[in-house]
Design an enzyme around this catalytic site. Structure first.
Site, mmCIF file in Angstrom:
data_model
loop_
_atom_site.group_PDB
_atom_site.id
_atom_site.type_symbol
_atom_site.label_atom_id
_atom_site.label_comp_id
_atom_site.label_asym_id
_atom_site.label_seq_id
_atom_site.Cartn_x
_atom_site.Cartn_y
_atom_site.Cartn_z
ATOM 1 N N SER A 227 44.380 32.097 24.079
ATOM 2 C CA SER A 227 43.914 33.460 23.820
ATOM 3 C C SER A 227 44.576 34.431 24.808
ATOM 4 O O SER A 227 45.794 34.493 24.882
ATOM 5 C CB SER A 227 42.385 33.486 23.885
ATOM 6 O OG SER A 227 41.880 34.659 23.322
ATOM 7 N N ASP A 453 42.203 32.159 12.425
ATOM 8 C CA ASP A 453 41.715 32.635 13.724
ATOM 9 C C ASP A 453 41.164 34.053 13.600
ATOM 10 O O ASP A 453 41.870 34.962 13.176
ATOM 11 C CB ASP A 453 42.858 32.610 14.742
ATOM 12 C CG ASP A 453 42.363 32.681 16.171
ATOM 13 O OD1 ASP A 453 41.486 33.511 16.453
ATOM 14 O OD2 ASP A 453 42.865 31.906 17.011
ATOM 15 N N HIS A 483 39.009 29.790 16.486
ATOM 16 C CA HIS A 483 39.857 30.402 17.497
ATOM 17 C C HIS A 483 40.621 29.316 18.244
ATOM 18 O O HIS A 483 40.066 28.590 19.057
ATOM 19 C CB HIS A 483 38.977 31.198 18.456
ATOM 20 C CG HIS A 483 39.732 32.012 19.455
ATOM 21 N ND1 HIS A 483 40.828 32.771 19.138
ATOM 22 C CD2 HIS A 483 39.529 32.198 20.784
ATOM 23 C CE1 HIS A 483 41.271 33.392 20.211
ATOM 24 N NE2 HIS A 483 40.495 33.052 21.231
#
Length: 514
Positions: A227, A453, A483
């Site tokens: 991320s 995602d 995610h």
């Protein structure tokens, strides 16, 4: 208002144009030897601090390996490396294989920004057992986070009230209240943490990474970014391309977007995840308890949230489940397909008047534990985002953009659009419209995008790979939900990651895993 579930929704980072480019060329001989040659004192890890989220000390890994913690000194201001220092908290588990097979340290950043790596790595430690055969697993609290000179903006009672407010105002009075609350929160950050606020940019954290690499004794940085961690890794690669070792970016931030574009992309991403959840729920053998069709599921959620705007329901006493908290809880549940069953249970109970499950999900997103204590996740998230992002938005900017956000997502559009005012009147000027990640000459970086995602939409992976440069970014697609990809357990993804990190085998660009 800061929305911590927007990992980089209102923020993409940084290269403070001229000076970082000049500093990128500085050699190790120009650095303070006292810092680069410091020896870390590794000891048993203490229980996490309040700013890290509290709880017990990390349990040993299977087989009995203990987690070890240390602090590393880094310059408070990288433009003045001879000046004051701060302590950065580190954690590691030593490599489990033969010493002759050890490659070095593999440093993790799990995202946020604002998440504590010192608490996250033990939580996921068993997932990385294969990687530990040849690496010491290492993570850290980035500056401003957890035990690393944490930013503090408000106390627990103030944060409870802050997260109860209406984050999607419907009239002038509500807009004024939201803006006033945002300004008050931001003023608290400046009052409590003025010393660290100018020094939490992603470029600062990237320089910390390079110091960490040297202190750990590695010639190259071997890195696993997830991320926001992919953005940090990209900025590192831009500043230190010759020091990039084997690196993996998973759940990839789009480095080409402004904060507005990033938030709009997340509105589409969370809407896609909600669509997928609704389809999944009604496709099960048993009836979906929260709707008769996928559209009915979404319509009922939208109606429920509208009702909450007028009349909240009981949540976790004495707090009520507001429209804002429910939206936040739904978003949290969309981060992983493993959470979809909790979303179904939470919606079913909420429709019957009990908002407990959705409130628990929302609390998790905001860094609140069951004792009512908050980590500094939100404070760090806002501080890093606002230090990185040059654009500043006011209520008129948001109102002009609302139609586009609502077209992207009926459920999340308003919420993410109003999140753009989070840096209003911030004490520190933002660095750039978006981060600079071009890294000509760097070693290959494996860039993994997940088609489902919600938080870092799939398209960002290709743009990151392209921005890193030809021969550097190597794209892999995972056709899945949630995610990130590696933690899904997908064998194809894991084989590709292990093949590169453990054996140096670069997957073919464009590989697809299902």
């Amino acid at each position: 208002m800061p929305h911590p579930f927007r990992l980089r929704a209102a923020a993409l980072t940084v290269c403070a144009v001229l000076l970082p480019a000049l500093l990128a060329g500085c050699g190790e001989d120009d650095r303070d030897e006292e810092l680069t040659e410091q020896e870390l004192s590794w000891k048993d890890c203490p229980a996490p601090s309040d700013a890290q989220g509290g709880g017990p000390a990390p349990s040993p890994l299977p087989g009995g390996a203990e987690w070890q913690c240390a602090t590393m000194k880094a310059p408070l201001n990288w433009d003045e490396p001879e000046g004051d220092t701060i302590d950065l908290a580190l954690i590691r588990a030593r490599a489990s294989g033969e010493a002759s097979e050890r490659i070095g340290s593999l440093i993790f950043n799990f995202g946020g920004p604002g998440g504590s790596g010192v608490t996250a790595l033990p939580a996921f430690g068993e997932e990385y057992a294969t990687l530990r055969t040849r690496y010491d697993l290492v993570s850290f609290d980035p500056r401003g986070v957890g035990r690393s000179a944490p930013v503090i903006c408000a106390d627990d009672q103030q944060l409870d009230a802050y997260f109860q407010q209406d984050a999607t105002p419907d009239d002038r009075a509500e807009r004024t209240e939201l803006l006033d609350n945002t300004r008050e929160f931001n003023a608290g950050c400046e009052k409590n943490s003025e010393r660290i606020l100018p020094h939490v940019r992603t470029t600062d954290a990237a320089r910390d990474l390079d110091l960490m690499r040297q202190v750990l004794g590695d010639d190259e940085l071997h890195y696993f970014g997830i991320s926001y961690g992919t953005e940090l890794g990209g900025v590192y690669a831009h500043l230190f391309p010759e020091k990039v070792g084997r690196a993996v970016f998973d759940a990839v931030v789009d480095p080409t977007q402004t904060p507005e574009q990033g938030s709009l992309g997340q509105a589409r991403g969370f809407q896609l995840a909600l669509d997928n959840y609704a389809e999944h729920c009604v496709s099960q053998v048993e009836d979906c308890p929260v709707g008769d069709s996928a559209q009915d599921v979404k319509d009922r959620i939208a109606g429920f949230l509208k009702d909450l705007d007028a009349k909240p329901i009981p949540g976790l006493f004495p707090r009520e489940l507001t429209q804002t908290a429910a939206t936040n809880g739904i978003a949290q549940a969309l981060y992983s397909q493993d959470f979809w069953e909790f979303l179904t249970d939470g919606l079913e109970e909420a429709y019957a008047g009990d908002g407990t499950i959705l409130m628990v999900l929302s609390d998790s997103m905001n860094g609140r534990n069951q004792n009512g204590e908050y980590s500094n996740l939100v404070a760090a998230n806002v501080s890093i985002n606002c230090a990185d992002d040059r654009p500043r938005y006011d209520t008129e900017d948001v109102e002009r953009r609302l139609p586009a956000f609502r077209a992207a997502s009926e459920l999340f559009g308003d919420y993410l659009a109003w999140g753009l005012i989070g840096c209003t009147d911030w004490a520190v000027r933002g660095a750039a419209d978006h981060p600079e990640v071009s890294a000509p000459g760097a070693a290959p970086i494996l860039v993994i995008g997940n088609t489902g995602d919600p938080a870092t939409p799939y398209e960002g992976a290709r743009r990151m790979a392209q921005a890193l440069g030809e021969g550097v970014g190597v794209e892999l697609t995972y056709r899945g939900q949630g995610h990130g990809a590696y933690d899904s357990g997908n064998k194809c993804v894991r084989d590709a990651v292990h093949g590169y990190l453990l054996n140096g085998k670069v997957p073919k660009d464009g590989t697809v895993c299902s």
